[in-house]
Every structure is written in C-alpha cells, then in structure tokens.
Design a protein around this motif. Structure first.
Motif, PDB file in Angstrom:
ATOM      1  N   VAL A  51       0.859  -1.180   0.000  1.00 13.73           N
ATOM      2  CA  VAL A  51       0.000   0.000   0.000  1.00 13.73           C
ATOM      3  C   VAL A  51       0.898   1.234   0.000  1.00 13.73           C
ATOM      4  CG1 VAL A  51      -1.785   1.277   1.229  1.00 13.73           C
ATOM      5  CG2 VAL A  51      -1.788  -1.228   1.287  1.00 13.73           C
ATOM      6  N   SER A  52       0.763   2.033  -1.050  1.00 14.29           N
ATOM      7  CA  SER A  52       1.593   3.234  -1.179  1.00 14.29           C
ATOM      8  C   SER A  52       0.711   4.473  -1.169  1.00 14.29           C
ATOM      9  CB  SER A  52       2.397   3.175  -2.488  1.00 14.29           C
ATOM     10  OG  SER A  52       3.145   4.352  -2.666  1.00 14.29           O
ATOM     11  N   VAL A  53       1.001   5.378  -0.237  1.00 21.94           N
ATOM     12  CA  VAL A  53       0.268   6.652  -0.146  1.00 21.94           C
ATOM     13  C   VAL A  53       1.257   7.760  -0.500  1.00 21.94           C
ATOM     14  CG1 VAL A  53      -1.132   8.165   1.292  1.00 21.94           C
ATOM     15  CG2 VAL A  53      -1.154   5.678   1.694  1.00 21.94           C
ATOM     16  N   TRP A  54       1.006   8.431  -1.603  1.00 27.73           N
ATOM     17  CA  TRP A  54       1.947   9.427  -2.129  1.00 27.73           C
ATOM     18  C   TRP A  54       2.197  10.552  -1.118  1.00 27.73           C
ATOM     19  CZ3 TRP A  54       1.233  14.365  -5.045  1.00 27.73           C
ATOM     20  CH2 TRP A  54       2.423  14.755  -5.693  1.00 27.73           C
ATOM     21  N   ARG A  55       3.489  10.829  -0.907  1.00 32.89           N
ATOM     22  CA  ARG A  55       3.942  11.864   0.010  1.00 32.89           C
ATOM     23  C   ARG A  55       3.575  11.601   1.474  1.00 32.89           C
ATOM     24  NH1 ARG A  55       3.106  17.692  -3.139  1.00 32.89           N
ATOM     25  NH2 ARG A  55       4.711  17.335  -4.735  1.00 32.89           N
ATOM     26  N   ASN A  56       3.236  10.365   1.772  1.00 29.40           N
ATOM     27  CA  ASN A  56       2.934   9.982   3.157  1.00 29.40           C
ATOM     28  C   ASN A  56       3.540   8.601   3.414  1.00 29.40           C
ATOM     29  OD1 ASN A  56       0.743  11.993   4.467  1.00 29.40           O
ATOM     30  ND2 ASN A  56       0.357  11.798   2.273  1.00 29.40           N
ATOM     31  N   GLU A  57       4.862   8.577   3.492  1.00 25.20           N
ATOM     32  CA  GLU A  57       5.554   7.302   3.649  1.00 25.20           C
ATOM     33  C   GLU A  57       5.167   6.591   4.932  1.00 25.20           C
ATOM     34  OE1 GLU A  57       9.729   7.616   3.189  1.00 25.20           O
ATOM     35  OE2 GLU A  57       9.632   8.444   1.164  1.00 25.20           O
ATOM     36  N   GLU A  58       4.823   7.345   5.958  1.00 22.36           N
ATOM     37  CA  GLU A  58       4.459   6.727   7.228  1.00 22.36           C
ATOM     38  C   GLU A  58       3.161   5.928   7.127  1.00 22.36           C
ATOM     39  OE1 GLU A  58       2.527  10.750   7.076  1.00 22.36           O
ATOM     40  OE2 GLU A  58       4.475   9.877   6.539  1.00 22.36           O
ATOM     41  N   ILE A 101      -6.545  13.204   5.351  1.00 25.74           N
ATOM     42  CA  ILE A 101      -5.580  13.776   4.411  1.00 25.74           C
ATOM     43  C   ILE A 101      -6.343  14.346   3.223  1.00 25.74           C
ATOM     44  CG2 ILE A 101      -3.588  13.286   2.920  1.00 25.74           C
ATOM     45  CD1 ILE A 101      -2.994  10.891   4.699  1.00 25.74           C
ATOM     46  N   ARG A 102      -5.894  15.476   2.766  1.00 24.19           N
ATOM     47  CA  ARG A 102      -6.571  16.097   1.622  1.00 24.19           C
ATOM     48  C   ARG A 102      -6.151  15.403   0.325  1.00 24.19           C
ATOM     49  NH1 ARG A 102      -6.428  22.558   0.061  1.00 24.19           N
ATOM     50  NH2 ARG A 102      -7.849  22.424  -1.755  1.00 24.19           N
ATOM     51  N   SER A 103      -7.143  14.904  -0.418  1.00 25.14           N
ATOM     52  CA  SER A 103      -6.949  14.256  -1.724  1.00 25.14           C
ATOM     53  C   SER A 103      -5.803  13.236  -1.716  1.00 25.14           C
ATOM     54  CB  SER A 103      -6.686  15.313  -2.805  1.00 25.14           C
ATOM     55  OG  SER A 103      -7.741  16.230  -2.884  1.00 25.14           O
ATOM     56  N   PRO A 104      -5.901  12.206  -0.880  1.00 19.67           N
ATOM     57  CA  PRO A 104      -4.831  11.210  -0.843  1.00 19.67           C
ATOM     58  C   PRO A 104      -4.749  10.424  -2.152  1.00 19.67           C
ATOM     59  CG  PRO A 104      -6.733  10.444   0.381  1.00 19.67           C
ATOM     60  CD  PRO A 104      -7.020  11.877   0.017  1.00 19.67           C
ATOM     61  N   GLN A 105      -3.531  10.114  -2.565  1.00 19.15           N
ATOM     62  CA  GLN A 105      -3.314   9.295  -3.752  1.00 19.15           C
ATOM     63  C   GLN A 105      -2.763   7.950  -3.289  1.00 19.15           C
ATOM     64  OE1 GLN A 105      -1.326  11.210  -7.065  1.00 19.15           O
ATOM     65  NE2 GLN A 105      -1.834  13.244  -6.247  1.00 19.15           N
ATOM     66  N   VAL A 106      -3.564   6.914  -3.512  1.00 17.13           N
ATOM     67  CA  VAL A 106      -3.239   5.590  -2.981  1.00 17.13           C
ATOM     68  C   VAL A 106      -3.092   4.582  -4.117  1.00 17.13           C
ATOM     69  CG1 VAL A 106      -4.000   3.725  -1.457  1.00 17.13           C
ATOM     70  CG2 VAL A 106      -4.544   6.118  -0.888  1.00 17.13           C
ATOM     71  N   ALA A 107      -2.071   3.767  -4.025  1.00 16.30           N
ATOM     72  CA  ALA A 107      -1.868   2.674  -4.979  1.00 16.30           C
ATOM     73  C   ALA A 107      -1.672   1.384  -4.193  1.00 16.30           C
ATOM     74  CB  ALA A 107      -0.655   2.943  -5.861  1.00 16.30           C
ATOM     75  N   VAL A 108      -2.327   0.319  -4.652  1.00 21.14           N
ATOM     76  CA  VAL A 108      -2.182  -0.992  -4.013  1.00 21.14           C
ATOM     77  C   VAL A 108      -1.744  -1.992  -5.071  1.00 21.14           C
ATOM     78  CG1 VAL A 108      -3.385  -2.894  -2.863  1.00 21.14           C
ATOM     79  CG2 VAL A 108      -3.909  -0.524  -2.234  1.00 21.14           C
ATOM     80  N   SER A 109      -0.690  -2.713  -4.786  1.00 20.72           N
ATOM     81  CA  SER A 109      -0.209  -3.738  -5.708  1.00 20.72           C
ATOM     82  C   SER A 109       0.016  -5.038  -4.963  1.00 20.72           C
ATOM     83  CB  SER A 109       1.091  -3.293  -6.384  1.00 20.72           C
ATOM     84  OG  SER A 109       2.092  -3.027  -5.426  1.00 20.72           O
ATOM     85  N   VAL A 110      -0.107  -6.149  -5.676  1.00 26.33           N
ATOM     86  CA  VAL A 110       0.118  -7.472  -5.082  1.00 26.33           C
ATOM     87  C   VAL A 110       1.564  -7.846  -5.325  1.00 26.33           C
ATOM     88  CG1 VAL A 110      -0.623  -9.875  -5.013  1.00 26.33           C
ATOM     89  CG2 VAL A 110      -2.280  -8.090  -5.574  1.00 26.33           C
ATOM     90  N   THR A 111       2.335  -7.953  -4.261  1.00 29.31           N
ATOM     91  CA  THR A 111       3.764  -8.270  -4.394  1.00 29.31           C
ATOM     92  C   THR A 111       4.067  -9.727  -4.073  1.00 29.31           C
ATOM     93  OG1 THR A 111       4.133  -7.504  -2.123  1.00 29.31           O
ATOM     94  CG2 THR A 111       4.476  -5.911  -3.891  1.00 29.31           C
ATOM     95  N   GLY A 112       3.089 -10.426  -3.505  1.00 27.08           N
ATOM     96  CA  GLY A 112       3.269 -11.850  -3.208  1.00 27.08           C
ATOM     97  C   GLY A 112       2.002 -12.612  -3.504  1.00 27.08           C
TER      98      GLY A 112
END
Length: 206
Positions: A51-58, A101-112
């Motif tokens: 799960v990747s949230v742009w500009r929010n590594e935490e 968060i204002r307008s969060p950009q989220v990407a989810v990918s299957v790595t396993g």
C-alpha cells in the motif's frame, strides 16, 4: 497434512470433471483458446499487498492478508482485502484516508501471490512417471506438461487421455491422443494449455 488436503482437492476435481464428461459425448471439438492471462485478479488470504500513499511514507505499508481477509493500514485500521481487486482496495483506503488527508493518492499492488497459485497451475495425473502440479507458462502444450511429469508409464492408455478445462463455468473434457503425438508426430491434439487445465491419463484395462 496440507499435501494430503491438496491431493484430495485434485482428486475431487477430476471426479467432478469425469462426471461432467459422461453427460456429454466426447468429440474432436478443439478446446477454446485464450491468452493464459488472468483478466481480473482478486486478492486472497496470504497474498502480500503493498500500500503506497503518495507523500505519506508513514502510511505506506506492506501487509499480508490475514485469515479474516483484512489488512491493517495506519490511521484507518483494518481494511477488507480478500475477494476484491487491488484497485477496489485502493479506492476503499483512499476514501477512508480522505477524512484525515486532503486528496490522498493511494496505490495498491500485489507483491506476493499465494491464493491464486491453485488457479494458475497445470496438473498431470494418472499413468505418468511423476504426477505434477506445475506453474503455467505462456505457450505451454500438452506434450510439455506430460514430459515434465516424466512421460508415460508402461501401463498407460495414451490415446484415452483427457484434457479437462473449465469453459463458461463448466468443466469440459477433450480427447488427447498422446500415442499419436509421441509416436507419430501428429500434433493435432497437442493443445496449448491454459491456467487450471488438468491432463488425466488412465491405465490400460487388462
């Protein structure tokens, strides 16, 4: 224990397939072809999601889907994942994060990939040297799979082999003439395989 359960599942599939086959007469109809590519992947238990949230590594995490079908994402907690596409999971996370968060950009990918392993394999059972369950490869044929199983045993009935394939929600059986393929070079039934195909070679009747 897991291997025993797996064997039971494969045998059950073949019994069901055989039952379907007896209801329809075998014909020389060619099995429908496909690309071998899964059109829509649904997340399953034990898959690993990134799960990747742009500009929010935490808030970006890598998580394994738990037996309850959920993953945990910082701030918003548990998110249902099993049975959904990665895009649907991302949309759910995006909507819930928008409260914080204002307008969060989220990407989810299957790595396993784990849950889809059963569906994307090819199996060879019956009178072969070593019955196998092997990963599907683009361009893989009946002959490729049989050779991976170590070839036929001396008790095999090669021209009574069957290819079982799920078509439009039903399991259909297609004759495979392995003797013609192996001894005469007749490749008319050396079909290209698709994920989930099962090749069954019975023994001769003595």
């Amino acid at each position: 224990m897991e291997f025993r359960v797996y064997c039971v599942l494969v045998l059950a599939f073949i019994v069901v397939a055989s039952g379907c086959a007896t209801q329809e007469q075998f014909s020389m109809e060619r099995p429908p072809e496909g690309t071998g590519v899964v059109a829509k992947y649904l997340v399953g238990v034990d898959d690993t999601l990134s799960v990747s949230v742009w500009r929010n590594e935490e808030l970006s995490v890598s998580a394994i889907v738990r037996p309850d079908g959920k993953i945990t994402v910082p701030v918003i907690g548990d998110v249902a994942a099993a049975g959904r596409t990665p895009e649907e999971v991302a949309d759910d996370i995006r909507e819930r994060l928008s409260k914080y968060i204002r307008s969060p950009q989220v990407a989810v990918s299957v790595t396993g990939l784990v849950s889809n392993a059963y569906l994307t394999r090819v199996r060879v059972t019956g009178a072969v040297t070593q019955p196998v369950s092997t990963a599907h490869r683009p361009g893989m044929t009946v002959l490729d799979a049989v050779l991976e199983a170590g070839g036929l045993t001396e008790f095999a009935a090669p021209d009574k082999a069957r290819l079982y394939r799920k078509v439009d929600g039903k399991v259909k059986a297609y004759p495979v003439f392995l003797k013609q393929i192996l001894q005469k070079g007749n490749l008319s039934t050396n079909y290209r395989l698709l994920p989930g195909d099962i090749i069954s070679i019975p023994e001769r009747s003595f």
